[in-house]
Design a protein around this motif. Structure first.
Motif, PDB file in Angstrom:
ATOM      1  N   UNK A 284     -51.516 -53.194  80.362  1.00  0.00           N
ATOM      2  CA  UNK A 284     -52.527 -52.537  79.531  1.00  0.00           C
ATOM      3  C   UNK A 284     -53.118 -53.513  78.522  1.00  0.00           C
ATOM      4  N   UNK A 285     -52.257 -54.323  77.892  1.00  0.00           N
ATOM      5  CA  UNK A 285     -52.724 -55.289  76.903  1.00  0.00           C
ATOM      6  C   UNK A 285     -53.595 -56.349  77.565  1.00  0.00           C
ATOM      7  N   UNK A 286     -53.160 -56.866  78.708  1.00  0.00           N
ATOM      8  CA  UNK A 286     -53.943 -57.879  79.406  1.00  0.00           C
ATOM      9  C   UNK A 286     -55.272 -57.322  79.901  1.00  0.00           C
ATOM     10  N   UNK A 287     -55.242 -56.097  80.428  1.00  0.00           N
ATOM     11  CA  UNK A 287     -56.449 -55.498  80.997  1.00  0.00           C
ATOM     12  C   UNK A 287     -57.476 -55.174  79.915  1.00  0.00           C
ATOM     13  N   UNK A 288     -57.000 -54.805  78.719  1.00  0.00           N
ATOM     14  CA  UNK A 288     -57.917 -54.489  77.623  1.00  0.00           C
ATOM     15  C   UNK A 288     -58.609 -55.734  77.086  1.00  0.00           C
ATOM     16  N   UNK A 289     -57.985 -56.915  77.269  1.00  0.00           N
ATOM     17  CA  UNK A 289     -58.565 -58.202  76.853  1.00  0.00           C
ATOM     18  C   UNK A 289     -58.915 -58.228  75.370  1.00  0.00           C
ATOM     19  N   UNK A 290     -58.136 -57.511  74.550  1.00  0.00           N
ATOM     20  CA  UNK A 290     -58.362 -57.519  73.102  1.00  0.00           C
ATOM     21  C   UNK A 290     -57.537 -58.610  72.428  1.00  0.00           C
ATOM     22  N   UNK A 291     -56.362 -58.929  72.995  1.00  0.00           N
ATOM     23  CA  UNK A 291     -55.492 -59.977  72.464  1.00  0.00           C
ATOM     24  C   UNK A 291     -55.580 -61.168  73.412  1.00  0.00           C
ATOM     25  N   UNK A 292     -56.377 -62.156  73.039  1.00  0.00           N
ATOM     26  CA  UNK A 292     -56.691 -63.227  73.989  1.00  0.00           C
ATOM     27  C   UNK A 292     -56.086 -64.575  73.605  1.00  0.00           C
ATOM     28  N   UNK A 293     -55.536 -64.697  72.407  1.00  0.00           N
ATOM     29  CA  UNK A 293     -54.882 -65.939  72.001  1.00  0.00           C
ATOM     30  C   UNK A 293     -53.518 -65.593  71.396  1.00  0.00           C
ATOM     31  N   UNK A 294     -52.577 -66.544  71.352  1.00  0.00           N
ATOM     32  CA  UNK A 294     -51.236 -66.234  70.840  1.00  0.00           C
ATOM     33  C   UNK A 294     -51.221 -65.659  69.427  1.00  0.00           C
ATOM     34  N   UNK A 295     -52.128 -66.136  68.563  1.00  0.00           N
ATOM     35  CA  UNK A 295     -52.161 -65.621  67.194  1.00  0.00           C
ATOM     36  C   UNK A 295     -52.445 -64.129  67.164  1.00  0.00           C
ATOM     37  N   UNK A 296     -53.308 -63.640  68.074  1.00  0.00           N
ATOM     38  CA  UNK A 296     -53.590 -62.210  68.147  1.00  0.00           C
ATOM     39  C   UNK A 296     -52.330 -61.429  68.501  1.00  0.00           C
ATOM     40  N   UNK A 297     -51.557 -61.944  69.456  1.00  0.00           N
ATOM     41  CA  UNK A 297     -50.325 -61.257  69.876  1.00  0.00           C
ATOM     42  C   UNK A 297     -49.320 -61.211  68.731  1.00  0.00           C
ATOM     43  N   UNK A 298     -49.189 -62.323  68.006  1.00  0.00           N
ATOM     44  CA  UNK A 298     -48.221 -62.353  66.907  1.00  0.00           C
ATOM     45  C   UNK A 298     -48.613 -61.366  65.813  1.00  0.00           C
ATOM     46  N   UNK A 299     -49.889 -61.338  65.453  1.00  0.00           N
ATOM     47  CA  UNK A 299     -50.342 -60.391  64.422  1.00  0.00           C
ATOM     48  C   UNK A 299     -50.104 -58.956  64.865  1.00  0.00           C
ATOM     49  N   UNK A 300     -50.405 -58.656  66.130  1.00  0.00           N
ATOM     50  CA  UNK A 300     -50.205 -57.296  66.635  1.00  0.00           C
ATOM     51  C   UNK A 300     -48.726 -56.919  66.658  1.00  0.00           C
ATOM     52  N   UNK A 301     -47.860 -57.910  66.883  1.00  0.00           N
ATOM     53  CA  UNK A 301     -46.429 -57.632  66.993  1.00  0.00           C
ATOM     54  C   UNK A 301     -45.795 -57.303  65.653  1.00  0.00           C
ATOM     55  N   UNK A 302     -46.296 -57.894  64.563  1.00  0.00           N
ATOM     56  CA  UNK A 302     -45.641 -57.708  63.259  1.00  0.00           C
ATOM     57  C   UNK A 302     -46.449 -56.846  62.304  1.00  0.00           C
ATOM     58  N   UNK A 303     -47.687 -56.495  62.657  1.00  0.00           N
ATOM     59  CA  UNK A 303     -48.504 -55.699  61.746  1.00  0.00           C
ATOM     60  C   UNK A 303     -47.888 -54.322  61.541  1.00  0.00           C
ATOM     61  N   UNK A 304     -47.962 -53.766  60.337  1.00  0.00           N
ATOM     62  CA  UNK A 304     -47.408 -52.421  60.097  1.00  0.00           C
ATOM     63  C   UNK A 304     -48.154 -51.374  60.885  1.00  0.00           C
ATOM     64  N   UNK A 305     -47.455 -50.359  61.348  1.00  0.00           N
ATOM     65  CA  UNK A 305     -48.026 -49.284  62.138  1.00  0.00           C
ATOM     66  C   UNK A 305     -47.910 -47.971  61.394  1.00  0.00           C
TER      67      UNK A 305
END
Length: 310
Positions: A284-305
């Motif tokens: 789903x994450x790859x298909x959405x193509x919203x997180x395209x560089x490692x920094x995007x993945x790291x921010x998404x992983x630790x950002x508060x929800x």
């Protein structure tokens, strides 16, 4: 003397080596920036004060419960080491590398690579995509049940994946239920074994569908029963009779997602059923193509929800 051009893998390794020189400080700065000042993960109190540093991260102490924590406490990334290699590993996830290939790329053990894969993917997919609106296609695809990696099988082992012992869809197949609207927002669920009934559809689909959505499905009997229970509009396409579209009523979008998912899944040479939800979330994450560089993945992983995925 003629110089031989570098191969693609050599260029990638050189890029990772250069990135690793600044990765520790960069990774820690991104973690602090993405998390910001947050509530205490132990009691939820927002009143906290700084309490020194540990392993490069600022620690805080809660005024109410007196517990200390840092930006990773309570997340899937807590207590993981080798933070200087996290960004290169996120690049391996973007490239869909296997456990062994990712371990070789970032120079960690295969067990570490496996643990990071599922921790990082679970961290990124904590938040559900937006509610599905308008015309929503829903259909399921099936993967043969697998106990890969289990020390105690409850059935005889299969050779190289094997086949089901009976024809058609049965309890030997894991159901991946996918719903997708025409804006390409997608929800994918590991919906148990065998064909889903109206109760299972109600559990998975009802929370993600807008009240005025039009649900489009194939001719499976569970969907009209679910639509009646959920109070939403429903249209069906009789695919078995050779009907694939009736104007805007079709399930081509969700079937295309199924095809991409199963083609992508083959590169891992079989996945255990207990991790199937993570692989669906990864796709789903790859298909959405919203997180395209490692920094995007790291921010998404630790950002508060606001809400955590159950």
């Amino acid at each position: 003397m003629a110089q031989l051009p570098l191969s693609a893998d050599e260029i990638a390794c050189l890029r990772d080596w250069l990135a690793a020189l600044e990765a520790p400080g960069r990774c820690l700065a991104l973690i602090e920036q993405a998390k910001g000042r947050c509530a205490c993960p132990h009691c939820g109190n927002a009143r906290c004060h700084r309490s020194g540093h540990a392993n490069g991260l600022q620690r805080y102490r809660c005024i109410a419960c007196r517990h200390s924590f840092n930006a990773l406490t309570g997340t899937q990334l807590a207590r993981l080491r080798h933070r200087d290699k996290w960004l290169p590993y996120f690049q391996c996830l973007i490239e869909s590398r296997t456990v062994r290939a990712a371990a070789e790329r970032v120079a960690v053990a295969k067990s570490t690579s496996f643990r990071w894969r599922h921790r990082f993917v679970a961290a990124v997919r904590r938040e559900e995509p937006p509610t599905l609106k308008g015309i929503v296609e829903a259909d399921e695809t099936y993967v043969l049940e697998s106990q890969k990696g289990s020390r105690h099988l409850d059935r005889p082992p299969r050779k190289r994946g094997g086949k089901a012992t009976c024809r058609g869809i049965s309890k030997q197949h894991e159901c991946v239920l996918v719903a997708r609207d025409r804006g390409d927002t997608t929800h994918a669920f590991h919906a148990g074994q065998g064909e889903p009934d109206a109760g299972r559809l109600l559990r998975f689909l009802k929370p993600v569908l807008a009240g005025d959505a039009l649900l489009v499905s194939d001719g499976a009997a569970a969907y009209p029963a679910f639509a009646k229970l959920a109070g939403i509009s429903h249209r069906a396409i009789n695919v078995r009779a050779g009907e694939y579209a009736r104007g805007a009523i079709h399930v081509n979008g969700v079937n295309g997602w199924h095809s991409r998912f199963k083609t992508w899944l083959r590169s891992f040479c079989g996945v255990a059923s207990r991790y199937l939800a993570n692989y669906a979330g990864w796709q789903m994450v790859l298909d959405a193509a919203a997180l395209i560089i490692p920094e995007h993945w790291l921010r998404a992983a630790v950002a508060p929800r606001q809400q955590e995925r159950p």
